[in-house]
Design a protein around this motif. Sequence first.
Motif, PDB file in Angstrom:
ATOM      1  N   MET A 207       0.829  -1.206   0.000  1.00  0.00           N
ATOM      2  CA  MET A 207       0.000   0.000   0.000  1.00  0.00           C
ATOM      3  C   MET A 207       0.864   1.257   0.000  1.00  0.00           C
ATOM      4  SD  MET A 207      -3.279  -0.649   2.477  1.00  0.00           S
ATOM      5  CE  MET A 207      -4.334  -2.100   2.283  1.00  0.00           C
ATOM      6  N   TYR A 208       0.413   2.238  -0.740  1.00  0.00           N
ATOM      7  CA  TYR A 208       1.087   3.534  -0.841  1.00  0.00           C
ATOM      8  C   TYR A 208       1.019   4.265   0.497  1.00  0.00           C
ATOM      9  CZ  TYR A 208       2.004   8.240  -2.776  1.00  0.00           C
ATOM     10  OH  TYR A 208       2.508   9.489  -3.055  1.00  0.00           O
TER      11      TYR A 208
ATOM     12  N   PRO B 270       0.566   7.598   2.262  1.00  0.00           N
ATOM     13  CA  PRO B 270       0.086   8.934   1.909  1.00  0.00           C
ATOM     14  C   PRO B 270       0.345   9.985   2.971  1.00  0.00           C
ATOM     15  CG  PRO B 270      -1.680   7.727   2.925  1.00  0.00           C
ATOM     16  CD  PRO B 270      -0.445   6.845   3.013  1.00  0.00           C
TER      17      PRO B 270
ATOM     18  N   THR C 231      -6.560  11.475   0.526  1.00  0.00           N
ATOM     19  CA  THR C 231      -5.609  10.482   0.006  1.00  0.00           C
ATOM     20  C   THR C 231      -5.801   9.114   0.644  1.00  0.00           C
ATOM     21  OG1 THR C 231      -4.034  12.288  -0.340  1.00  0.00           O
ATOM     22  CG2 THR C 231      -3.162  10.059  -0.473  1.00  0.00           C
TER      23      THR C 231
ATOM     24  N   ILE D 106      -6.651   5.391  -1.352  1.00  0.00           N
ATOM     25  CA  ILE D 106      -5.960   4.100  -1.292  1.00  0.00           C
ATOM     26  C   ILE D 106      -6.937   2.978  -0.964  1.00  0.00           C
ATOM     27  CG2 ILE D 106      -4.198   2.798  -0.036  1.00  0.00           C
ATOM     28  CD1 ILE D 106      -2.883   5.732   0.248  1.00  0.00           C
TER      29      ILE D 106
ATOM     30  N   CYS E 250      -8.055  -0.331  -3.486  1.00  0.00           N
ATOM     31  CA  CYS E 250      -8.189  -1.752  -3.156  1.00  0.00           C
ATOM     32  C   CYS E 250      -9.482  -2.306  -3.722  1.00  0.00           C
ATOM     33  CB  CYS E 250      -8.140  -1.943  -1.639  1.00  0.00           C
ATOM     34  SG  CYS E 250      -6.544  -1.557  -0.885  1.00  0.00           S
TER      35      CYS E 250
ATOM     36  N   LEU F 181      -1.128   2.828  -6.065  1.00  0.00           N
ATOM     37  CA  LEU F 181      -1.753   2.986  -4.753  1.00  0.00           C
ATOM     38  C   LEU F 181      -1.826   1.677  -3.982  1.00  0.00           C
ATOM     39  CD1 LEU F 181      -4.590   5.474  -5.745  1.00  0.00           C
ATOM     40  CD2 LEU F 181      -2.427   5.997  -4.598  1.00  0.00           C
ATOM     41  N   VAL F 182      -1.957   0.560  -4.717  1.00  0.00           N
ATOM     42  CA  VAL F 182      -1.847  -0.760  -4.082  1.00  0.00           C
ATOM     43  C   VAL F 182      -1.212  -1.686  -5.105  1.00  0.00           C
ATOM     44  CG1 VAL F 182      -4.252  -1.322  -4.677  1.00  0.00           C
ATOM     45  CG2 VAL F 182      -3.059  -2.650  -2.933  1.00  0.00           C
TER      46      VAL F 182
END
Length: 347
Positions: free
Chosen positions: A132-133, A135, A232, A236, A240, A280-281
């Motif tokens: 996961m990003y 943020p 943000t 994310i 997902c 983002l994922v």
Amino acid sequence: MSEQTPQTPVPSALATGEHAPDRNLALELVRVTEAAAMAAARWVGRGDKNGADGAAVNAMRQLINTVSMDGVVVIGEGEKDNAPMLFNGERVGVGSGPECDVAVDPIDGTRLTALGMPNAVSVIAVSERGSMYDPSAVFYMEKLVTGPEAASVVDINAPVADNIAAVARAKDASPSDVTVVILDRPRHERIVKEIRETGARIKFITDGDVAGAIMAARPGTGIDLMLGVGGTPEGIIAACALKCLGGVIQGKLWPKDDAERQRALDAGHDLDAVLTTDDLVRSDDVFFAASGITDGELMGGVRYQGGAAVTNSLVMRGRSGTVRKIESEHRLWKLRAYSAINFDTAG
């Protein structure tokens, strides 16, 4: 590049033989969102956002620690609301099983819950550890979300009219048939004007842009596209869900002031870069669960009746693309026998 081909792939634990999340994990997660939704539902319409959120967080934390995983909260309550539970970096789950990143939002739409408005949901997403990003430097991002039909033809850097026309063509429709969901905020005045000039319709939402993103990607909701600036962390979590639904989210970090812009630059973020679903994922081993708190386009809200509660949920798995709609009946007198969560009142 297709959304199905990550630019920076994480080696799948399934491919390497390591211990990976299995298909049963998604069905464990829905128990978590059901508990949070039932706890929050007692606060619907009572005008107390903090009371509702506290009840949902407490319920979610108790249930999440029964899930068979070794999880670390990447997107949590603490960063957003200074909450003492489900904070970023907290370890959750039983501590054994697959190593996972965890994103939670016990209530996506606290104001919706407090005012008894549609589309408040409880959500959780889980993916492979490290996928996961992060943020943390910037709390807002500009977003574009649409479903699989138009996923390959939209571009967040293109004019609004071009994206609406592209979505319309992909759906064999006209721009006037397209409905765009957008947060009702002063910052969106220009985008709203541009949308209206195309003849497209607008659905304003006051909060809850995770639900808004899923509506834009899921058939049967009447929504074709989501535009505008939102959180943000919510982006994310939505990514997902998009991994499971096959749609696309594109985002650009949106610092709210010069200080946040500088923090982002210091952290090494490229503020002109377009963040894709795969940014983002970065794994297809993704699980997502959401339960309705109030009624909405995605699912029904919690119904309390005669010593029982009825919940409606969506459960998704990224690798298979399976989406399940689950309606559950909960006998409160049985829950009282083993649960420390108070589902009977808002007090």
